[in-house]
Design an enzyme around this catalytic site. Structure first.
Site, PDB file in Angstrom:
ATOM      1  CB  SER A 166      42.346  53.644   3.318  1.00 33.24           C
ATOM      2  OG  SER A 166      43.378  52.974   2.637  1.00 33.24           O
ATOM      3  CG  ASP A 272      39.736  49.266  -3.145  1.00 34.15           C
ATOM      4  OD1 ASP A 272      40.967  49.116  -3.282  1.00 34.15           O
ATOM      5  OD2 ASP A 272      39.215  49.634  -2.079  1.00 34.15           O
ATOM      6  CG  HIS A 301      41.405  52.460  -1.855  1.00 36.28           C
ATOM      7  ND1 HIS A 301      40.980  51.498  -0.952  1.00 36.28           N
ATOM      8  CD2 HIS A 301      42.225  53.293  -1.166  1.00 36.28           C
ATOM      9  CE1 HIS A 301      41.535  51.741   0.223  1.00 36.28           C
ATOM     10  NE2 HIS A 301      42.281  52.821   0.116  1.00 36.28           N
TER      11      HIS A 301
END
Length: 328
Positions: A166, A272, A301
């Site tokens: 991320s 996501d 995600h």
């Protein structure tokens, strides 16, 4: 790239991204989270050993090193590839010892067969970008110069990869751009590739996945925007290069990565909101001639971090990616 199938359910968990509270002084309220201590004692159960070492006392940055418990002291030709890992959290939350990231790094060591060095970098908004990128460079110079026995005994510094989840994927990308320009100064540390796991990129123009998943229960669009607002330099919009890697056609330093033979792995999940931004980054890199590999599958995600039972296919893919580089 895997094909879409049935929807994978998200686990129930505390989610700091849904209710970000900014204090009057501009800092952010961070609720306590589960944090795992290091385990350097070979007499304590566990497949992986870890230890914490300081990086910069003034910045309060530090590193957690991981090695396999059963590793034998290898010869110089059989040392472990090194993954330098950057945790997620929108640049605003989490730490290197956050339980989910500690477990994920242990999995990388055990399943991929590498040494992992995880960076605890400064968080925004108290320390806005490029602070985290600068901390990443501090970490690379630390690896180059420190005289640590785990590094000297087990690490193949000629076979390093920058990896992040991320926001950590964003960090790995930008640290890679900076490291490519400093490659000669970083020797004997030699980076061979980037592993961008569900990278945190966005822009002023909405992608299809952002629009379709704007009310995502884990990472809704407003939280993506808010964390970038808190982490980008003051006054920057979301087409700043730190947020949108496609600005101006991509960084010129990509040519340096290409010239040095770097490869890039971009991973993501179909459910996501950041999926399309990751794909667009991969497409841009491919267009510049970078050796780029994609691994996209069903899920949400950060799935492999939040649910360790889902991480096996990703670890296998990363192992193939790292070994491919190692065998060239």
């Amino acid at each position: 790239m895997a094909s879409a199938g049935k929807k994978i359910e998200r686990p129930v968990m505390d989610n700091p991204f849904l209710n970000i509270k900014v204090n009057p002084d501009g800092s952010v309220k961070r609720d306590p989270e589960t944090r795992n201590p290091a385990n350097p004692d070979p007499n304590v159960a566990g497949a992986v050993l870890s230890k914490d070492l300081p990086l910069d006392a003034n910045k309060k940055t530090w590193l957690r090193l991981y090695i396999p418990r059963q590793v034998e002291i290898p010869s110089s030709s059989s040392k472990l590839p090194v993954i330098i890992y950057y945790h997620g959290g929108g640049f605003v939350f989490c730490n290197a010892d956050s339980a989910v990231y500690d477990v994920f790094c242990k999995g990388l060591v055990e399943k991929v067969g590498v040494m992992v060095i995880s960076l605890d970098y400064r968080l925004a908004p108290e320390h806005r970008l490029p602070a985290a990128y600068e901390d990443a460079m501090d970490g690379l110079y630390w690896i180059k110069s420190v005289k640590d026995e785990w590094l000297s005994q087990y690490a193949d510094l000629s076979n390093c990869f920058l990896c992040g989840t991320s926001a950590g994927g964003n960090l790995a990308y930008h640290a890679g751009l900076m490291a490519a320009a400093a490659a000669m100064k970083l020797r004997p540390v030699k980076i061979n590739g980037l592993i961008l796991h569900h990278p945190y990129f966005s822009g002023t123009k909405r992608t299809e996945s952002e629009e379709n998943l704007k009310n995502d229960p884990l990472l809704p669009l407003y939280s993506i925007d808010q964390m970038f607002d808190l982490s980008l330099p003051e006054g920057a919009d979301h087409d700043h290069e730190y947020c949108n890697p496609l600005v101006n056609g991509g960084s010129k330093n990509i040519d340096l990565m290409k010239a040095m033979g770097w490869r890039v792995l971009v991973t993501g999940c179909f459910d996501d909101p950041l999926m399309d931004a990751g794909l667009e980054c991969a497409k841009m890199l491919e267009g510049k001639g970078m050796q780029t590999v994609k691994f996209f599958s069903d899920g949400y995600h950060g799935m492999e971090v939040f649910d360790a039972s889902m991480s096996g296919p990703l670890y296998d893919f990363i192992k193939d990616f790292v070994q491919c580089r190692s065998n060239e």
